[in-house]
Write a protein that holds these residues in place. Structure first.
Motif, short mmCIF file in Angstrom:
data_model
loop_
_atom_site.label_atom_id
_atom_site.label_comp_id
_atom_site.label_asym_id
_atom_site.label_seq_id
_atom_site.Cartn_x
_atom_site.Cartn_y
_atom_site.Cartn_z
N ASP A 64 0.92 -1.27 -0.18
CA ASP A 64 0.04 -0.04 0.34
C ASP A 64 0.86 1.37 -0.08
O ASP A 64 0.75 2.07 -0.80
CB ASP A 64 -0.87 0.13 1.05
CG ASP A 64 -2.19 -1.01 0.93
OD1 ASP A 64 -2.41 -1.36 -0.28
OD2 ASP A 64 -2.90 -1.30 1.94
N THR A 65 1.80 1.31 0.91
CA THR A 65 2.69 2.68 0.78
C THR A 65 3.68 2.83 -0.26
O THR A 65 4.13 3.71 -0.50
CB THR A 65 3.38 2.81 2.23
OG1 THR A 65 4.14 1.55 2.25
CG2 THR A 65 2.72 2.63 3.30
N HIS A 66 3.96 1.56 -0.98
CA HIS A 66 4.39 1.53 -2.17
C HIS A 66 3.80 0.94 -3.37
O HIS A 66 3.17 -0.08 -3.08
CB HIS A 66 5.74 0.91 -1.88
CG HIS A 66 7.11 1.13 -2.91
ND1 HIS A 66 6.87 0.25 -4.05
CD2 HIS A 66 8.19 1.92 -2.98
CE1 HIS A 66 7.96 0.54 -4.73
NE2 HIS A 66 8.71 1.31 -4.22
N PRO A 67 3.94 1.33 -4.46
CA PRO A 67 3.00 0.85 -5.63
C PRO A 67 3.34 -0.27 -6.13
O PRO A 67 2.45 -1.07 -6.96
CB PRO A 67 2.89 1.93 -6.57
CG PRO A 67 4.02 2.63 -6.58
CD PRO A 67 4.69 2.32 -5.13
N VAL A 68 4.39 -1.20 -5.81
CA VAL A 68 4.83 -2.38 -6.64
C VAL A 68 3.96 -3.27 -6.45
O VAL A 68 3.31 -4.23 -7.38
CB VAL A 68 6.12 -2.69 -6.46
CG1 VAL A 68 6.63 -4.30 -6.79
CG2 VAL A 68 7.13 -1.58 -6.76
N ALA A 69 3.52 -3.81 -5.34
CA ALA A 69 2.78 -5.00 -4.85
C ALA A 69 1.35 -4.77 -5.26
O ALA A 69 0.77 -5.46 -6.15
CB ALA A 69 2.60 -5.22 -3.50
N ARG A 70 0.92 -3.53 -5.12
CA ARG A 70 -0.64 -3.28 -5.73
C ARG A 70 -0.66 -3.30 -7.27
O ARG A 70 -1.69 -3.72 -7.69
CB ARG A 70 -1.30 -1.86 -5.27
CG ARG A 70 -2.29 -1.16 -5.67
CD ARG A 70 -3.55 -1.92 -5.37
NE ARG A 70 -3.67 -1.78 -3.60
CZ ARG A 70 -4.63 -1.04 -3.17
NH1 ARG A 70 -5.61 -0.20 -3.99
NH2 ARG A 70 -4.94 -0.95 -1.96
N ARG A 71 0.35 -2.63 -7.82
CA ARG A 71 0.16 -2.84 -9.40
C ARG A 71 0.34 -4.28 -9.87
O ARG A 71 -0.39 -4.50 -11.01
CB ARG A 71 0.86 -1.80 -9.91
CG ARG A 71 0.62 -0.39 -9.75
CD ARG A 71 1.50 0.66 -10.41
NE ARG A 71 1.54 0.60 -11.84
CZ ARG A 71 2.33 1.18 -12.67
NH1 ARG A 71 3.14 2.05 -11.97
NH2 ARG A 71 2.32 1.05 -14.05
N LEU A 72 1.40 -4.99 -9.37
CA LEU A 72 1.35 -6.43 -9.69
C LEU A 72 0.00 -7.18 -9.41
O LEU A 72 -0.38 -8.08 -10.24
CB LEU A 72 2.48 -6.86 -9.23
CG LEU A 72 3.88 -6.58 -9.62
CD1 LEU A 72 4.89 -7.12 -8.69
CD2 LEU A 72 4.08 -7.13 -10.93
N ALA A 73 -0.56 -6.87 -8.38
CA ALA A 73 -1.79 -7.47 -7.95
C ALA A 73 -2.89 -7.01 -8.99
O ALA A 73 -3.70 -8.05 -9.47
CB ALA A 73 -2.29 -7.14 -6.50
N ASP A 74 -2.96 -5.95 -9.36
CA ASP A 74 -3.90 -5.50 -10.53
C ASP A 74 -3.82 -6.27 -11.76
O ASP A 74 -4.55 -6.02 -12.44
CB ASP A 74 -3.78 -3.97 -10.53
CG ASP A 74 -4.40 -3.12 -9.39
OD1 ASP A 74 -5.35 -3.76 -8.53
OD2 ASP A 74 -4.31 -1.97 -9.37
N ALA A 75 -2.50 -6.49 -12.07
CA ALA A 75 -2.19 -7.13 -13.43
C ALA A 75 -2.42 -8.56 -13.07
O ALA A 75 -2.16 -9.32 -14.31
CB ALA A 75 -0.39 -6.93 -13.51
N GLY A 76 -2.87 -9.03 -12.10
CA GLY A 76 -3.35 -10.66 -12.12
C GLY A 76 -2.30 -11.30 -11.25
O GLY A 76 -2.43 -12.70 -11.32
N CYS A 77 -1.11 -10.80 -10.99
CA CYS A 77 -0.21 -11.68 -10.10
C CYS A 77 -0.52 -11.78 -8.56
O CYS A 77 -1.16 -11.18 -8.30
CB CYS A 77 1.21 -10.83 -10.29
SG CYS A 77 1.61 -10.66 -11.93
N LEU A 78 0.23 -12.96 -8.15
CA LEU A 78 0.17 -13.24 -6.89
C LEU A 78 1.59 -12.70 -6.42
O LEU A 78 2.46 -13.21 -6.71
CB LEU A 78 -0.10 -14.57 -6.42
CG LEU A 78 -0.33 -15.04 -4.99
CD1 LEU A 78 -1.25 -16.11 -4.72
CD2 LEU A 78 1.15 -15.57 -4.45
N VAL A 79 1.85 -11.66 -5.43
CA VAL A 79 2.68 -11.19 -4.99
C VAL A 79 3.41 -11.76 -3.68
O VAL A 79 2.63 -11.64 -2.75
CB VAL A 79 2.82 -9.62 -4.87
CG1 VAL A 79 4.10 -9.04 -4.70
CG2 VAL A 79 2.11 -9.20 -6.00
N VAL A 80 4.42 -12.39 -3.98
CA VAL A 80 5.08 -12.87 -2.29
C VAL A 80 6.16 -11.81 -2.00
O VAL A 80 7.17 -11.80 -2.67
CB VAL A 80 5.80 -14.16 -2.65
CG1 VAL A 80 6.40 -14.75 -1.47
CG2 VAL A 80 4.66 -15.13 -3.09
#
Length: 285
Positions: A64-80
């Motif tokens: 949330d405080t950094h856009p990497v995880a959110r944008r990868l999740a929005d692209a359909g990825c599971l982020v570990v």
């Protein structure tokens, strides 16, 4: 631990449901605490990005405080998002600052090696995790995390679809000699000499010493030209060493120097470059 959050899309009224769950995965040395971040409203099985954070950070930095995880999740990825060894919820996480001040180089390199040693356990765990497409896994990271992603890719590239390294990938000895993270009020000691154990570790793990271990894995190397924590010449040297090994598939290697970009925080141009690369090679929308 699991939490979910629902957002409404302004465009079509689509409700986005984000899920954040905490896990502990058995590793070769100790348990690996990690977060899994994904969109529950998007179908699976999902491709996976294992994202390694930087030194003195923790897994929560990228939620949330950094856009990497959110944008990868929005692209359909599971982020570990694993905690690096010696960081966050790891057993020795509380003593991290003291260890960094004793020797940034020793801690930095030891944590990279242990994280790389743990990567097979993470991949095995992911293969059994519900909703995962274990044939589409990428690794990525920033700074110490970029080095970690590169070392993992050098060892396990045939099990990965892509790798992305931001502000760090190789040439560890030069990074330690040139970084401005060592100095009064920062980390130390001011004597930048590497102890024998760290020198041997760099010889074992530094990707600069094994450029032949990467091709044909799609590999992105991104660095800002205003990075003083890890000068961009470290990435440039590695890219130059890699190019002959990618001669038959030059498009699988991309080196990008981003004008005006510092080490931290990553600029929009840096993030866009990384996300575009991962989406392309994981075949997400």
């Amino acid at each position: 631990m699991s939490t979910s959050r629902t957002d409404a899309s302004a465009n079509a009224g689509q409700r986005r449901v984000y899920d954040l769950s905490g896990w502990s995965v058995a590793g070769p040395v100790e348990s690996i605490p990690l977060l899994v971040y994904e969109r529950q409203d998007l179908p699976g099985p999902k491709p996976v990005v294992i994202y390694y954070h930087g030194v003195s950070q923790e897994k929560e930095t990228y939620v949330d405080t950094h856009p990497v995880a959110r944008r990868l999740a929005d692209a359909g990825c599971l982020v570990v998002l694993p905690d690096a060894p010696g960081h966050g919820q790891r057993p020795t996480g509380r003593m991290l600052r003291e260890r960094l001040r004793q020797s940034l180089a020793r801690e930095f390199c030891a944590d990279i090696e242990q994280a790389a040693d743990e990567a097979p356990a993470l991949l095995s765990w992911l293969a059994g995790h519900p909703g995962v497409d274990a044939s589409r896994v990428a690794v990525a990271g920033l700074s110490m995390g970029g080095y970690t992603a590169a070392v993992v890719a050098s060892r396990l590239g045939n099990q990965l679809r892509a790798a992305g390294c931001v502000a760090g990938c190789a040439d560890l000895a030069h990074c330690m000699a040139a970084t401005d993270s060592i100095g009064p009020g920062k980390y130390g000691p001011l004597d930048r000499a590497l102890d024998p154990e760290t020198t041997k570790r760099i010889d074992r793990i530094d990707p600069l010493g094994c450029p032949e271990h990467f091709a044909p894995l799609p590999l992105l190397l991104v660095h800002g030209d205003r990075d003083t924590c890890n000068p961009c010449v470290t990435t440039q040297r590695f890219a130059a060493a890699l190019r002959p090994t990618y001669a038959s598939e030059p498009d699988a290697l991309r080196g990008r120097l981003i004008a005006g970009a510092p080490h931290w925080p990553p600029t929009a141009a840096v993030i866009d470059e990384l996300l575009g690369w991962l989406r392309t090679h994981l075949s997400t929308g």
